[in-house]
Design an enzyme around this catalytic site. Structure first.
Site, PDB file in Angstrom:
ATOM      1  N   GLY B 148       0.558  -1.164   1.269  1.00  0.00           N
ATOM      2  CA  GLY B 148       0.145  -0.812   0.111  1.00  0.00           C
ATOM      3  C   GLY B 148      -0.999   0.118   1.174  1.00  0.00           C
ATOM      4  O   GLY B 148      -1.758  -0.888   1.378  1.00  0.00           O
ATOM      5  N   CYS B 149      -1.482   1.275   0.117  1.00  0.00           N
ATOM      6  CA  CYS B 149      -3.179   1.384   0.789  1.00  0.00           C
ATOM      7  C   CYS B 149      -3.954   0.511   0.646  1.00  0.00           C
ATOM      8  O   CYS B 149      -5.190   0.388   1.008  1.00  0.00           O
ATOM      9  CB  CYS B 149      -2.851   3.276   0.081  1.00  0.00           C
ATOM     10  SG  CYS B 149      -2.861   3.212  -1.839  1.00  0.00           S
ATOM     11  N   ASN B 150      -4.001   0.191  -1.086  1.00  0.00           N
ATOM     12  CA  ASN B 150      -4.857  -0.375  -1.364  1.00  0.00           C
ATOM     13  C   ASN B 150      -3.990  -1.987  -0.477  1.00  0.00           C
ATOM     14  O   ASN B 150      -5.978  -2.226  -0.518  1.00  0.00           O
ATOM     15  CB  ASN B 150      -5.255  -1.351  -2.519  1.00  0.00           C
ATOM     16  CG  ASN B 150      -4.670   0.202  -3.687  1.00  0.00           C
ATOM     17  OD1 ASN B 150      -5.585   0.947  -3.643  1.00  0.00           O
ATOM     18  ND2 ASN B 150      -4.499  -0.081  -4.997  1.00  0.00           N
ATOM     19  N   ALA B 151      -4.041  -2.915  -0.625  1.00  0.00           N
ATOM     20  CA  ALA B 151      -2.986  -3.904   0.015  1.00  0.00           C
ATOM     21  C   ALA B 151      -4.231  -4.142   1.603  1.00  0.00           C
ATOM     22  O   ALA B 151      -4.075  -4.954   2.189  1.00  0.00           O
ATOM     23  CB  ALA B 151      -1.416  -4.601   0.344  1.00  0.00           C
ATOM     24  N   THR B 153      -6.584  -2.543   2.297  1.00  0.00           N
ATOM     25  CA  THR B 153      -7.958  -2.103   2.940  1.00  0.00           C
ATOM     26  C   THR B 153      -8.304  -3.756   2.488  1.00  0.00           C
ATOM     27  O   THR B 153      -9.431  -3.932   2.936  1.00  0.00           O
ATOM     28  CB  THR B 153      -8.508  -1.751   1.508  1.00  0.00           C
ATOM     29  OG1 THR B 153      -7.666   0.159   1.626  1.00  0.00           O
ATOM     30  CG2 THR B 153     -10.013  -0.550   1.516  1.00  0.00           C
TER      31      THR B 153
END
Lengths: 342, 342, 342, 342
Positions: B148-151, B153
Site C-alpha cells: 500500500g502507498c501509505n504502508a 511510506t
C-alpha cells in the site's frame, strides 16, 4: 561520448527544468552551473528535488572556465542576458532562454523592453528558436534565442494558418491563460499562494504584453504584410501550463487540414481530432504541444486552442530540443517523457 | 530485446502511471491493456496525455491472450484482483498493485478487508513487494504483491529503526497526509475538487485504516514480537504525494545513523542531513523517497519524516522496480526520472 | 451608536480580515487605518476586494489622532507591535494581534522571540485573549493579547482535557497543518504559489515553533505543574485553515464528555458526535472551531482533532470577539457568518 | 417579523449557499428544506459547515406543507424544476435557480435543452431574474427565473454597451473561465480534484453552451435585432468565481462611461477605474460583480472584463436579491457580506 554543458541562471525555474531534462538525456554532462546571489550553494540546497544528482557547485559566471564546454544554456533574466552572452567566447554555442535576442530589430527591442540593447551587433547572428519553423537555421546556429512561452503557444496555433492562408489576418484574437511558473521564482506579492490560488485575473490587458513583439515580428514576416493581433493573457492558479484560445475567421475543416499538413511528422505536436480541445493537464512536464480546432456556430468562424507546458515546450524543453540540433544529436533525445498526469 | 508486458486495469491512475513510466523504459513493450467498463476504448480516449504512444486498444481481460506475455501488471481494485490473478496462467509473472496478496494470513485479510479471500492457495506464493527489503525474494518470485502507498511510506520510515533497535516499540505514532490520487479515479463525493481543494481532513481515525494490517504484519515480524502503532491518515488538497510524520522514542543521532546505514547504496532513498525535512514537492513524479530526522526538544524523543509520490514509489514505480528485478533488468531502469518541480 | 475603531497594520491579511468582519458588524465604524510602507494608499488599492467600503485612507501611525477612538486593533508584526502600543494613549483600549504580549514572563518572551522585550512594564497589564477561557478578564481589560493561531487551535483541543484531568500530561503530541495565510502577506520564497501548491512539508520540527511558548505557559498554569507537549506544524497548500490532530492517553468517552461540558453554551465551539472528524473546509471564513474525538484501536489512547480558520477564529475573529466584550457589545456581534463552502 | 422560507434542492451547492446567506439575513426563517435522495437527513449531515444552524430536517418535496410559506427557492436541476414548480400552489412566490423558465420561447428552450418544456403555460408568467435590469417586474412577480451564472456575467458586461450603442454588434467575443462549483455537486469524472487541479481546459467550444440561449434572447431584445455572440467557457482549478473577458469594437472611454452611467447607484456592481482589471479573488463569497475596461493597442477595439462569484451573484445571491424585492425587503438585506479574501 557526452557533450559538456554549462547552465547559467541555474537557480531559477528554467534552469532547474534544464537539469531535470538533462538528467535522463544520456548524452550530456553538466560541467558548470552559474548563478548570481546563490553562487557557492549546491543545487541540492537551492532545488532539493535534484539532490540525487551529481552536479557542480554553483559559481559566479565570471569564474567559470568555458574552454571545453560544448554548449551553454543561458537562463538568466532579460537585460542581464545580453551582457553575459556578449562576454562569452565567440565560438561557444549558446542557447539563450531570455528575451534578449528574440527581436531582430533593435528599435522593436527598445519599444517592448524599455531600454536600448547593449549587444546590438549580436542580434543579427541570433536565430529565433521556434524549432519546428527554424530547424535548418538552428542546426547551423551558434546563438539561438528561445521564444517566449506565450509566444511559442500562440505561434504553434497561428503560424500554419497564416502560411496556408486559411484565416483572415485583420481580426485575430488570442486569449490565453498561463500558470504561475511562467513568472519565475521572483518575490512578488501577486505570485504568493494566498494571492493566486482559487482565482484568476487578466493582466497586461489591451496589447501591452511584451510577447506581442514576437507575434508582430513573426506573423508579419510570414504574411508578408503587417499583422497585429489582439492578445490578453491571464494568470491562473496552477504552476505549469499555458492554454491559448484563438478566435479566427476561416473554415474549421481547412484550418484542421492546415494543421495536419504542417504538423505531420512533428514529434511534439499532437493535433486532436476536429471538435476536441486540449488541456494543460495532458502536457504537464512534457515537451508536447496539443492543438484543437472547432467550428463556431457562426459560419466562417473557428475556435482554435493549444496547450503546452511553459517550462518545458515553452522554455527549457524547447531549449534542449534546439541544443540537440546544434550538437548533432537526435532532436527528441531526452525529451520523450510522457506527461505527468494526474 | 524487449519484454512483452500486459497491464490489467489500465484505465485507472496506477495503470496510466505504469504506461507513463514504461514509455521511457526502453526494454519493455506493452502488448496488452485490460479494462472492464472501458474495454474497446483506446488509451488516448481514456488518458489523453498518453495520446502520442502506440498502444493496444483496451480489451476485456478474458479476451487477452497471455501466451508470449513476459510479465503482467495487475492494477485492478482490491477484491477483483484475486479472482483475476487466480485465473491467469500459473507460470505468468505477475506484479499485483492491489491489496489482495499483501497479507500472508487469510484471517488478517478477512479482518481488514471484510470478506474471505477467494484465492487463499496463492497467498503463500506471493512475495511482499517492498523492494529494498525483499529484493532476493522478489527476484525469484512469480507473484509479487505491491505494498500500500501509505504502508510503503511508513515502512521506509520505521523498518530500519525497528531493525536497529534504536526506538521504543510501544508508542510509535505515524501521522500522515496523502494526496487525492491515492483514492483512485473513482466517483466519490469527497474526491470532487469542490469538496477537497483549499482544506484538509483526517479520515479512518483511530486505527481503522486497512494499511495497518501491513504495518502489524511487517513490524511484528521484524521485531519478533507484536508491534501495534497508532496511525492517522489525512486527505490533502494535492494530487500526488504522501508525507508521513513519525513520533518515536529514541535518540536522533542514532536514528539518523540507522537510516544512513540501511539506505547506503539505495538508489531511491535519499536521506537528508540531520535536522532537515523532506517535502512531497521534491519527489513528485519520481521514484524517490526522502527521509528526514530531527531531535525533539524533549530529550529522548525524535521526529522523523518521509515523503514519496504515492503513484510512483508508492505504487506503479515500485511495481516497475519489482518487475525489473523479476525480469533480470537493472533495478533502476526507467525509474531515474527527476522529480517534476515546480 | 457606533464605536469608533482604529486598525493599525491594515495592509496585512489580519488587518483586512478585521475590516471584512467589521463591515457587517453594525456597531463599529472604522475611523483610522494605520500602515507603514503603504501609508497614503486607500484600502481599495491595497485590498481591492474591499473597494465598496467607505474607509479612511491609510496613515502613518504617528499621524493618527487617537482622541475619540474607542478601541484600537493592532495587527502589526511581532516586535514592532510592542513599541507602537507603548506609545499609544494609556487609556485607549487595545486588542493586539501580535505575539508581543502573549507571554507573561519576559524571560520566556526573550527565549522564544530572540530579543529582549521593550515594553516589559505592560506585560503584566495584558490579558491573554483566548476568549472562552479569559472572558471575565477580557471584559475588564484595557490591553488584550490575541493568541497565536496554532496556539488557539491547540488550546481549544487540550485545555478542557487538562482541566478535567482526563488525559495523561507526559506524552501529548500535537500534529498540525496550517494554511499559508498564517504566514502573512510577506515576500518569502516558500510562500510562492509555485513552491507551495500541490504539496506539503513540515517546518519548525522538533519543538522550535514559537507558539510552544504559549502552550508551555498556559498548559502548565492549568495543570499546576510543568507540561511540555510535542508539536509539529506543517504548511499546507491552502489559504485558510488549521487542522490539529492530537494524540493523547485517555478514554475517548471521558474526553468527549469533558469537551461537551466545557463547550456547552459556547457559541463558536462545535463539538462533533463521537467518532466524527472536523474539516477546515467547514469552518472557512467563519469564527467556528470544530472538535472531534475518536477512540484509537489501542486501549487507553484517543485521537482528537480540531479545525478553525486561522484568520478568523485564530486571529481577527477572535480579536473582534474580544473587542465586543471590552466594549460591552454582544460577544457574537458581527461574527455569526456561516462558513463559506465550497 | 420573519418571512417563512422553503428551499427545494437543499442538498446542492446553490441550496447550501442560500442557507449560508439567509443565516445572517435577519428577516427570513427557513421552515422547510426539500431534497430527493437525501430526504430524511439533516443539513448538518449533508453540509457539516452549517451544523450550528437550527434547521428543519430535509423532506421529500411532496411531503412539504406549503401553506404558511411566504417564498420558495427552487434549487433543483434543470428539467426536474419545471414539474415541481408546476405542482406548487399557484399563489406561492417562487424563485427558481434552474434554467427551466429563463427562455421565454418554448422552441428556444427545446433547442438548447433537448427536450420539450412540460410547463409551457408558466413560461409567460416567469420574469427573468437579472435583478438590475428587471427590477420593477421582479418586484411584482410571482415566479422569477434566475439567470445562468455565465449568462449573468456576460450580461453585466455587455447589456449597458448594447443599450448605449457604443459597441459593434456583429463580432462580440466572450471568453470566460468558471470555477468548478458551477457544475454542482455531481459525480462526474471531470469534476474530480485529480482531474481538475493544476490545469485548465475549454469546453462547449464553438457556440454550444446552453447559456447562449439566454444571450441570444436578451441581447437581441435589447438591440432590437438579432445578436449572436461567440462564447467559449473554460473550466478552471478553483471552486468559486467566473471571469469573463470580452473583445468588442468600440472606444474604451465611451464604454467606460456607459458602464458608469448604467451602474451608478447599483449596490453590487463595482466599476473599476479605466485600465484596471477585476479578479475573481476579490468577489469570492460576495454578491459583487466587478467590471474593468481597457483600450486595446488596435484603435477602436476594447477589452472588457467582469468577475463575480458564480454561487453568489451568479446564483444564490441573485436569488436572494430577487426574493428581497418580491417580499418588500430592502434589496441588499443579507447580501452586504464583504468578499472572503485571501
Amino acid at each position: 561520448m557526452s557533450h559538456s554543458i554549462a547552465i547559467l541562471g541555474a537557480s531559477g525555474y528554467t534552469g532547474a527544468e534544464l537539469v531535470r531534462l538533462i538528467a535522463t538525456h544520456g548524452g550530456m554532462e553538466i560541467t558548470a552551473l552559474g548563478a548570481h546571489s546563490k553562487a557557492g550553494q549546491t543545487m541540492a540546497e537551492v532545488f532539493p528535488h535534484l539532490r540525487h544528482l551529481d552536479l557542480p557547485v554553483m559559481s559566479k559566471i565570471d569564474e567559470i572556465d568555458f574552454s571545453g564546454i560544448d554548449l551553454c544554456f543561458c537562463a538568466l533574466p532579460h537585460k542581464t542576458s545580453q551582457g553575459v552572452i556578449a562576454a562569452l567566447p565567440r565560438d561557444l554555442r549558446v542557447v539563450d532562454l531570455s528575451a534578449d535576442f528574440r527581436l531582430r530589430d533593435p528599435a522593436a527591442y527598445e519599444t517592448w523592453y524599455g531600454n536600448p540593447h547593449t549587444a546590438v551587433e549580436m542580434q543579427g547572428e541570433a536565430v529565433y528558436g521556434l524549432t519546428e519553423f527554424y530547424r535548418a537555421e538552428i542546426r547551423a546556429a551558434r546563438l539561438v534565442a528561445g521564444t517566449g512561452c506565450n509566444a511559442a503557444t500562440g505561434q504553434y496555433l497561428l503560424r500554419p494558418l497564416i502560411s496556408a492562408g486559411v484565416i483572415g489576418l485583420d481580426d485575430i484574437i488570442l486569449d490565453l491563460i498561463c500558470g504561475v511558473s511562467g513568472a519565475g521564482r521572483s518575490l512578488k506579492e501577486n505570485l504568493l499562494h494566498a494571492e493566486l490560488s482559487e482565482g484568476v485575473q487578466a493582466y497586461a490587458v489591451g496589447g501591452t504584453h511584451r510577447h506581442l513583439g514576437e507575434f508582430d515580428q513573426e506573423f508579419s514576416a510570414l504574411a508578408g504584410r503587417d499583422v497585429r493581433i489582439q492578445f490578453t493573457p491571464h494568470l491562473g492558479p496552477f504552476n505549469r501550463g499555458i492554454l491559448a484560445t484563438g478566435y479566427v475567421r476561416g473554415e474549421a475543416e481547412a484550418i484542421h487540414a492546415a494543421f495536419a499538413e504542417a504538423y505531420a511528422g512533428e514529434p511534439f505536436l499532437r493535433l486532436l481530432p476536429l471538435g476536441q480541445t486540449p488541456s494543460t493537464h495532458h502536457v504537464r512536464g512534457s515537451n508536447f504541444c496539443d492543438i484543437g480546432v472547432a467550428a463556431d456556430r457562426i459560419p466562417g468562424r473557428t475556435v482554435i486552442t493549444a496547450a503546452l507546458d511553459n517550462l518545458t515546450k515553452g522554455s527549457s524543453g524547447q531549449a534542449l530540443q534546439n541544443a540537440n540540433l546544434m550538437l548533432g544529436e537526435p532532436e527528441t533525445r531526452g525529451l520523450m517523457l510522457a506527461p505527468c498526469y494526474p
